[in-house]
Design an enzyme around this catalytic site. Structure first.
Site, PDB file in Angstrom:
ATOM      1  N   ASP A  16       1.094  -1.139  -0.155  1.00  0.00           N
ATOM      2  CA  ASP A  16      -0.393   0.046   0.139  1.00  0.00           C
ATOM      3  C   ASP A  16       0.930   1.412  -0.165  1.00  0.00           C
ATOM      4  O   ASP A  16       1.592   1.546   1.023  1.00  0.00           O
ATOM      5  CB  ASP A  16      -0.776   0.157   1.545  1.00  0.00           C
ATOM      6  CG  ASP A  16      -1.689   1.586   0.941  1.00  0.00           C
ATOM      7  OD1 ASP A  16      -1.406   2.397   0.399  1.00  0.00           O
ATOM      8  OD2 ASP A  16      -2.782   1.216   1.410  1.00  0.00           O
ATOM      9  N   LYS A  38      -6.477   9.890  -2.737  1.00  0.00           N
ATOM     10  CA  LYS A  38      -5.305  10.797  -1.202  1.00  0.00           C
ATOM     11  C   LYS A  38      -4.833  11.760  -2.261  1.00  0.00           C
ATOM     12  O   LYS A  38      -5.256  12.698  -2.948  1.00  0.00           O
ATOM     13  CB  LYS A  38      -5.218   9.687  -0.810  1.00  0.00           C
ATOM     14  CG  LYS A  38      -5.221   9.144   0.047  1.00  0.00           C
ATOM     15  CD  LYS A  38      -6.640   9.083   1.004  1.00  0.00           C
ATOM     16  CE  LYS A  38      -7.138   7.136   1.449  1.00  0.00           C
ATOM     17  NZ  LYS A  38      -8.803   8.190   1.794  1.00  0.00           N
TER      18      LYS A  38
HETATM   19  C1  LIG Z   1      -3.281   3.999   3.691  1.00  0.00           C
HETATM   20  C2  LIG Z   1      -5.013   3.635   3.291  1.00  0.00           C
HETATM   21  N1  LIG Z   1      -4.945   2.440   1.358  1.00  0.00           N
HETATM   22  C3  LIG Z   1      -6.507   2.487   1.362  1.00  0.00           C
HETATM   23  C4  LIG Z   1      -6.595   3.566   2.052  1.00  0.00           C
HETATM   24  C5  LIG Z   1      -8.152   3.085   1.275  1.00  0.00           C
HETATM   25  O1  LIG Z   1      -8.724   3.784   0.465  1.00  0.00           O
HETATM   26  P1  LIG Z   1     -10.134   4.777  -0.375  1.00  0.00           P
HETATM   27  O2  LIG Z   1     -11.016   5.528   1.234  1.00  0.00           O
HETATM   28  O3  LIG Z   1     -10.133   4.955  -1.708  1.00  0.00           O
HETATM   29  O4  LIG Z   1     -11.209   2.975  -0.043  1.00  0.00           O
HETATM   30  C6  LIG Z   1      -6.773   4.295   2.832  1.00  0.00           C
HETATM   31  C7  LIG Z   1      -8.006   5.105   3.070  1.00  0.00           C
HETATM   32  O5  LIG Z   1      -8.627   6.121   4.269  1.00  0.00           O
HETATM   33  C8  LIG Z   1      -5.989   4.348   3.984  1.00  0.00           C
HETATM   34  O6  LIG Z   1      -5.306   5.752   4.370  1.00  0.00           O
END
Ligand SMILES: Cc1ncc(COP(=O)(O)O)c(C=O)c1O
Length: 399
Positions: free
Chosen positions: A189, A214
């Site tokens: 991630d 983000k």
């Molecule tokens: C580190 C991280 N990965 C994945 C996500 C998931 O993204 P989404 O909100 O677009 O589903 C988030 C969301 O806050 C996140 O902070």
């Protein structure tokens, strides 16, 4: 204008030119929004021909996208040297789960970093468990010692570096080297750094996942995710996303592409402002740890120095002697910081975070109360003045 595809480019140029193929933009700058479910064929022969290839850049059916989505996917791919392609998903979480499903099967085990985003943990602990796929959590700082955890059925390692609450930086190259030798797939991630500050595939990662919601979108108005990989996993990543029926609307892809064009300048400003504020916080008597990867307090800081080319705008800090109420008083007193979960947008945010609840391999034992800040694009001096008001409220509450 000549085609710039093969001209070597700095990252800022890359973000501006990526995916803007002439055949997709025609005479305008941005690939337009192609809204479509049905794609039409000239005749039956071309319909039959369309079944033979499955790749972006060919009209087939709405679920396989159109130039609006292809252009965004190509631009993200171009940010990751060594990548074969990018799949888009309707959220960052869908990208994480879609990528995991593309490489796991019943009976497999996944090793997951203990600081993983909570919905990622929840997917593993519930959905994957139901599918007969087990998860074991590991210390984010384990590095090459992860070799000691690998079992016969370990199939994948999920990394998140830094973690989005406590910001430990992992030794990604060391973990990936162990995984590669053992024939295990690695998924990272990479939302915090994006490929701009951490080109994951170049550091040994197999699948680089970004919640584009983000920093790529950058304006807090679209949910979207991406997973980028090299040739070995590209076909199964793509087929799994298609089998799951994942598709991103052209309107959302358009907005994400528009965000991407300014990623370089936004990230640099997020970085500069967050660093200024992190250092200011570190000098405050009320503050203990400042968990920002570019500051020595942060576990793995030296790995950040070694592997990353920059830092973004999200970090946490510890309010010494803070408890639930005094922390809430601090946050509630802020006028420029909204209270909300997402991040990476142009506006600043502050939330209370409690990592102890989301740990199972290595307990989180730090005293005090953590606050997570998303530093937006406001003037950092205004943000500092706002945070100073937060400290006044914190003191009033304590006295
Ligand atoms: C580190 C991280 N990965 C994945 C996500 C998931 O993204 P989404 O909100 O677009 O589903 C988030 C969301 O806050 C996140 O902070």
């Amino acid at each position: 204008m000549a085609d710039s595809k093969d001209t070597p480019k700095q990252p800022g140029t890359q973000a501006v030119t990526g995916g803007r193929r002439k055949e997709w933009t025609e005479a305008v700058v941005n690939p337009p929004v192609w809204r479509a479910s049905t794609h039409l064929y000239d005749n039956v022969a071309s319909l039959r021909e369309g079944l033979k290839t499955n790749e972006d850049g060919r009209f087939f059916y709405g679920r396989r996208g159109s130039p609006t989505q292809w252009s965004l996917a190509e631009a993200i791919t171009e940010m990751e040297p060594g990548a074969a392609g990018t799949m888009l998903y309707p959220s960052g979480s869908a990208a994480v789960t879609g990528a995991m499903l593309s490489v796991l099967a019943p009976g497999d085990e996944v090793l997951m970093t203990d600081n993983a985003y909570d919905p990622t943990r929840s997917f593993a602990d519930n959905f994957l468990k139901r599918m007969g796929i087990s998860t074991r959590y590991y210390d984010p700082l384990i590095g090459a010692d992860i070799a000691g955890l690998i079992k016969e059925n370990t199939r994948a390692i999920l990394l998140e570096s830094p973690g989005s609450l406590t910001f430990e930086i992992q030794d990604v190259p060391a973990i990936c080297a162990v995984a590669r030798d053992a024939g295990i797939v690695t998924l990272l991630d990479n939302t915090w750094a994006t490929s701009r500050f951490f080109p994951a595939l170049s550091h040994g990662v197999d699948i680089s996942i970004i919640a584009a919601t983000k920093y790529i979108v950058g304006h807090s108005d679209v949910m979207i995710g991406s997973a980028t990989t090299h040739g070995k996993y590209w076909h199964r990543l793509r087929r799994t996303a298609q089998q799951l029926g994942q598709v991103v609307s052209p309107d959302d892809a358009y907005l994400a592409s528009r965000g991407l064009r300014t990623l370089e300048v936004r990230l640099k400003q997020h970085e500069a402002s967050a660093l200024k504020i992190a250092h200011w916080l570190k000098a405050r008597p009320e503050v203990g740890l400042v968990l920002h990867p570019a500051l020595p307090d942060c576990p793995g800081h030296e790995l950040w120095q070694r592997d990353f080319s920059g830092s973004s705008g999200l970090f946490s800090f510890q309010l010494l002697d803070g408890d639930e109420q005094s922390r809430a008083a601090f946050i509630d007193a802020l006028a420029l910081f909204g209270i909300g979960y997402s991040w990476g947008g142009y506006e600043s945010l502050a939330i209370p975070v409690d990592p102890a609840k989301h740990r199972s391999a290595v307990p989180w034992n730090e005293a005090g109360a953590l606050v997570r800040l998303n530093i937006g694009l406001e003037d950092p001096d205004d943000l500092i003045a706002d945070l100073a008001k937060g400290f006044e409220a914190f003191h009033k509450f304590q006295s």
